[in-house]
Design a protein around this motif. Structure first.
Motif, PDB file in Angstrom:
ATOM      1  N   ARG A 140      10.264  -6.945  80.043  1.00 16.48           N
ATOM      2  CA  ARG A 140       8.837  -7.095  80.292  1.00 16.48           C
ATOM      3  C   ARG A 140       8.002  -6.469  79.181  1.00 16.48           C
ATOM      4  O   ARG A 140       8.373  -5.458  78.591  1.00 16.48           O
ATOM      5  CB  ARG A 140       8.458  -6.428  81.627  1.00 16.48           C
ATOM      6  N   ARG A 141       6.863  -7.091  78.894  1.00 16.09           N
ATOM      7  CA  ARG A 141       5.873  -6.536  77.974  1.00 16.09           C
ATOM      8  C   ARG A 141       5.044  -5.522  78.739  1.00 16.09           C
ATOM      9  O   ARG A 141       4.528  -5.823  79.822  1.00 16.09           O
ATOM     10  CB  ARG A 141       4.980  -7.639  77.408  1.00 16.09           C
ATOM     11  N   VAL A 142       4.903  -4.318  78.190  1.00  9.77           N
ATOM     12  CA  VAL A 142       4.238  -3.252  78.937  1.00  9.77           C
ATOM     13  C   VAL A 142       3.303  -2.438  78.049  1.00  9.77           C
ATOM     14  O   VAL A 142       3.450  -2.399  76.831  1.00  9.77           O
ATOM     15  CB  VAL A 142       5.267  -2.283  79.581  1.00  9.77           C
ATOM     16  N   ALA A 143       2.340  -1.798  78.701  1.00 10.90           N
ATOM     17  CA  ALA A 143       1.567  -0.714  78.107  1.00 10.90           C
ATOM     18  C   ALA A 143       2.054   0.560  78.770  1.00 10.90           C
ATOM     19  O   ALA A 143       2.282   0.575  79.982  1.00 10.90           O
ATOM     20  CB  ALA A 143       0.077  -0.912  78.339  1.00 10.90           C
ATOM     21  N   ALA A 144       2.233   1.627  77.992  1.00  9.24           N
ATOM     22  CA  ALA A 144       2.869   2.831  78.540  1.00  9.24           C
ATOM     23  C   ALA A 144       2.156   4.090  78.083  1.00  9.24           C
ATOM     24  O   ALA A 144       1.537   4.128  77.016  1.00  9.24           O
ATOM     25  CB  ALA A 144       4.337   2.884  78.115  1.00  9.24           C
ATOM     26  N   PHE A 145       2.267   5.116  78.928  1.00 11.34           N
ATOM     27  CA  PHE A 145       1.709   6.434  78.605  1.00 11.34           C
ATOM     28  C   PHE A 145       2.796   7.491  78.802  1.00 11.34           C
ATOM     29  O   PHE A 145       2.770   8.263  79.758  1.00 11.34           O
ATOM     30  CB  PHE A 145       0.502   6.726  79.501  1.00 11.34           C
ATOM     31  N   PRO A 146       3.760   7.561  77.863  1.00 11.16           N
ATOM     32  CA  PRO A 146       4.817   8.571  77.983  1.00 11.16           C
ATOM     33  C   PRO A 146       4.305   9.999  77.813  1.00 11.16           C
ATOM     34  O   PRO A 146       4.908  10.947  78.308  1.00 11.16           O
ATOM     35  CB  PRO A 146       5.790   8.204  76.849  1.00 11.16           C
ATOM     36  N   GLY A 147       3.207  10.162  77.056  1.00 12.66           N
ATOM     37  CA  GLY A 147       2.661  11.496  76.816  1.00 12.66           C
ATOM     38  C   GLY A 147       3.050  12.096  75.484  1.00 12.66           C
ATOM     39  O   GLY A 147       2.367  12.980  74.972  1.00 12.66           O
ATOM     40  N   SER A 148       4.159  11.610  74.904  1.00 11.07           N
ATOM     41  CA  SER A 148       4.581  12.079  73.577  1.00 11.07           C
ATOM     42  C   SER A 148       5.631  11.120  73.023  1.00 11.07           C
ATOM     43  O   SER A 148       6.290  10.406  73.781  1.00 11.07           O
ATOM     44  CB  SER A 148       5.164  13.496  73.636  1.00 11.07           C
ATOM     45  N   GLY A 149       5.764  11.126  71.690  1.00 11.97           N
ATOM     46  CA  GLY A 149       6.844  10.383  71.049  1.00 11.97           C
ATOM     47  C   GLY A 149       6.631   8.905  70.838  1.00 11.97           C
ATOM     48  O   GLY A 149       7.585   8.181  70.545  1.00 11.97           O
ATOM     49  N   THR A 150       5.366   8.408  70.915  1.00 10.20           N
ATOM     50  CA  THR A 150       5.160   6.967  70.771  1.00 10.20           C
ATOM     51  C   THR A 150       5.093   6.504  69.315  1.00 10.20           C
ATOM     52  O   THR A 150       5.137   5.309  69.050  1.00 10.20           O
ATOM     53  CB  THR A 150       3.882   6.521  71.490  1.00 10.20           C
ATOM     54  N   TYR A 151       4.972   7.466  68.373  1.00 15.26           N
ATOM     55  CA  TYR A 151       5.012   7.080  66.959  1.00 15.26           C
ATOM     56  C   TYR A 151       6.473   7.007  66.525  1.00 15.26           C
ATOM     57  O   TYR A 151       6.982   7.828  65.762  1.00 15.26           O
ATOM     58  CB  TYR A 151       4.252   8.095  66.106  1.00 15.26           C
ATOM     59  N   ALA A 152       7.147   6.010  67.067  1.00 11.60           N
ATOM     60  CA  ALA A 152       8.581   5.850  66.828  1.00 11.60           C
ATOM     61  C   ALA A 152       8.960   4.400  67.085  1.00 11.60           C
ATOM     62  O   ALA A 152       8.162   3.616  67.626  1.00 11.60           O
ATOM     63  CB  ALA A 152       9.378   6.779  67.746  1.00 11.60           C
ATOM     64  N   ASP A 153      10.171   4.047  66.692  1.00 11.97           N
ATOM     65  CA  ASP A 153      10.656   2.690  66.967  1.00 11.97           C
ATOM     66  C   ASP A 153      10.896   2.477  68.460  1.00 11.97           C
ATOM     67  O   ASP A 153      10.680   1.376  68.975  1.00 11.97           O
ATOM     68  CB  ASP A 153      11.960   2.431  66.201  1.00 11.97           C
ATOM     69  N   TYR A 154      11.350   3.542  69.135  1.00  9.95           N
ATOM     70  CA  TYR A 154      11.646   3.464  70.573  1.00  9.95           C
ATOM     71  C   TYR A 154      11.141   4.736  71.256  1.00  9.95           C
ATOM     72  O   TYR A 154      11.116   5.809  70.650  1.00  9.95           O
ATOM     73  CB  TYR A 154      13.158   3.328  70.818  1.00  9.95           C
ATOM     74  N   VAL A 155      10.775   4.591  72.527  1.00 15.19           N
ATOM     75  CA  VAL A 155      10.336   5.749  73.300  1.00 15.19           C
ATOM     76  C   VAL A 155      10.771   5.575  74.754  1.00 15.19           C
ATOM     77  O   VAL A 155      10.795   4.457  75.275  1.00 15.19           O
ATOM     78  CB  VAL A 155       8.804   5.931  73.216  1.00 15.19           C
ATOM     79  N   ALA A 156      11.139   6.682  75.389  1.00 15.92           N
ATOM     80  CA  ALA A 156      11.491   6.671  76.807  1.00 15.92           C
ATOM     81  C   ALA A 156      10.234   6.955  77.624  1.00 15.92           C
ATOM     82  O   ALA A 156       9.392   7.762  77.230  1.00 15.92           O
ATOM     83  CB  ALA A 156      12.556   7.719  77.111  1.00 15.92           C
ATOM     84  N   CYS A 157      10.132   6.295  78.776  1.00 16.41           N
ATOM     85  CA  CYS A 157       8.947   6.467  79.605  1.00 16.41           C
ATOM     86  C   CYS A 157       9.310   6.281  81.072  1.00 16.41           C
ATOM     87  O   CYS A 157      10.132   5.422  81.414  1.00 16.41           O
ATOM     88  CB  CYS A 157       7.869   5.454  79.211  1.00 16.41           C
ATOM     89  N   SER A 158       8.704   7.087  81.933  1.00 17.90           N
ATOM     90  CA  SER A 158       8.879   6.908  83.368  1.00 17.90           C
ATOM     91  C   SER A 158       8.331   5.545  83.780  1.00 17.90           C
ATOM     92  O   SER A 158       7.294   5.097  83.286  1.00 17.90           O
ATOM     93  CB  SER A 158       8.151   8.013  84.137  1.00 17.90           C
ATOM     94  N   ALA A 159       9.029   4.878  84.689  1.00 15.81           N
ATOM     95  CA  ALA A 159       8.587   3.567  85.156  1.00 15.81           C
ATOM     96  C   ALA A 159       7.244   3.639  85.871  1.00 15.81           C
ATOM     97  O   ALA A 159       6.547   2.628  86.006  1.00 15.81           O
ATOM     98  CB  ALA A 159       9.637   2.968  86.093  1.00 15.81           C
ATOM     99  N   TRP A 160       6.870   4.831  86.327  1.00 22.01           N
ATOM    100  CA  TRP A 160       5.593   4.999  87.017  1.00 22.01           C
ATOM    101  C   TRP A 160       4.435   5.191  86.056  1.00 22.01           C
ATOM    102  O   TRP A 160       3.271   5.263  86.489  1.00 22.01           O
ATOM    103  CB  TRP A 160       5.662   6.200  87.971  1.00 22.01           C
ATOM    104  N   ARG A 161       4.734   5.263  84.745  1.00 18.25           N
ATOM    105  CA  ARG A 161       3.674   5.527  83.767  1.00 18.25           C
ATOM    106  C   ARG A 161       3.492   4.356  82.817  1.00 18.25           C
ATOM    107  O   ARG A 161       3.159   4.517  81.645  1.00 18.25           O
ATOM    108  CB  ARG A 161       3.970   6.809  82.982  1.00 18.25           C
ATOM    109  N   LEU A 162       3.712   3.162  83.330  1.00 15.97           N
ATOM    110  CA  LEU A 162       3.502   1.971  82.521  1.00 15.97           C
ATOM    111  C   LEU A 162       2.892   0.858  83.369  1.00 15.97           C
ATOM    112  O   LEU A 162       2.912   0.899  84.595  1.00 15.97           O
ATOM    113  CB  LEU A 162       4.813   1.509  81.859  1.00 15.97           C
ATOM    114  N   VAL A 163       2.344  -0.125  82.674  1.00 17.75           N
ATOM    115  CA  VAL A 163       1.723  -1.283  83.311  1.00 17.75           C
ATOM    116  C   VAL A 163       2.304  -2.540  82.683  1.00 17.75           C
ATOM    117  O   VAL A 163       2.334  -2.655  81.449  1.00 17.75           O
ATOM    118  CB  VAL A 163       0.193  -1.268  83.121  1.00 17.75           C
TER     119      VAL A 163
END
Length: 227
Positions: A140-163
């Motif tokens: 799925r295409r998503v917008a996410a708010f992991p809180g840190s680490g988004t200036y990277a090729d990949y980032v981990a994010c809680s499923a509750w913090r994305l749309v």
């Protein structure tokens, strides 16, 4: 007739009791099968064709003078290890906010360096860590708010913090779906709660300023922009 009816009552009770037991057995089997399917669906998914390493931007040494701050790109950083309830996002776009480059100026309270930077992003889910919250998110295409680490090729994010995004929304636009819009809403709700008639905003040409200008009429608040 009454005697025959009373003689038949125990037999009727036995049939009714047997039917209830039969229904209970089938219900147990159905719930068991559903539980097995749910466990299978909640397993980790994706991640087979991912690279072993990725690039990411990190702060090595912050400094109030940005010219002296050490911010580098790590070329061989390890990919995040997913926990249950998390997804791995291949980052397509990431926004830059004052709070992001603020991390380049001031030392983190945690004191952990090198420090990954970037708070929000948009991209595609390429792997999941399992769990009910991650169902249906792979690909799925998503917008996410992991809180840190988004200036990277990949980032981990809680499923509750994305749309999840509809196809009509561009990933380049969706990367700023959280910080600025929520800041605008918070400002306008505060103004309305204080019965303020207007807000004076000094960043009229910024992304936040443009959002504020569009949203303010819906809250009954006038905005005076200064450039």
């Amino acid at each position: 007739d009454h005697r025959l009816q009373r003689e038949d009552e125990p037999h009727c009770h036995r049939i009714h009791h047997s039917a209830m037991q039969f229904d209970a057995v089938w219900a147990s089997l159905a719930f068991g099968a559903l539980g097995c399917l749910l466990l299978l669906a909640c397993r980790r998914r994706g991640g087979k064709d991912l690279p072993k390493a990725m690039r990411r931007l990190v702060v090595v040494e912050p400094n109030a003078d940005l010219a002296l701050a050490r911010v580098v790109v790590e070329e061989e950083a390890p990919l995040p290890v997913l926990k249950r309830g998390q997804v791995l996002i291949k980052v397509c776009a990431a926004s830059i906010n004052p709070s992001d480059y603020g991390a380049w100026r001031a030392r983190s309270a945690k004191g952990e360096y090198p420090l990954p930077t970037g708070q929000e992003c948009s991209g595609v889910v390429v792997a999941t860590g399992g769990g009910v919250s991650t169902l249906g998110l792979l690909g799925r295409r998503v917008a996410a708010f992991p809180g840190s680490g988004t200036y990277a090729d990949y980032v981990a994010c809680s499923a509750w913090r994305l749309v999840c995004l509809p196809g009509s929304v561009a990933l380049a636009d969706a990367c700023e779906l959280f910080i600025n819009p929520l800041t605008v809403v918070a400002m306008l709700l505060t103004a309305r709660a204080k019965r303020a008639k207007a807000i004076i905003h000094t960043g009229a040409s910024s992304a936040l300023g443009q959002m504020l200008c569009k949203a303010a009429p819906g809250f009954g608040v006038e905005v005076r922009h200064l450039r």
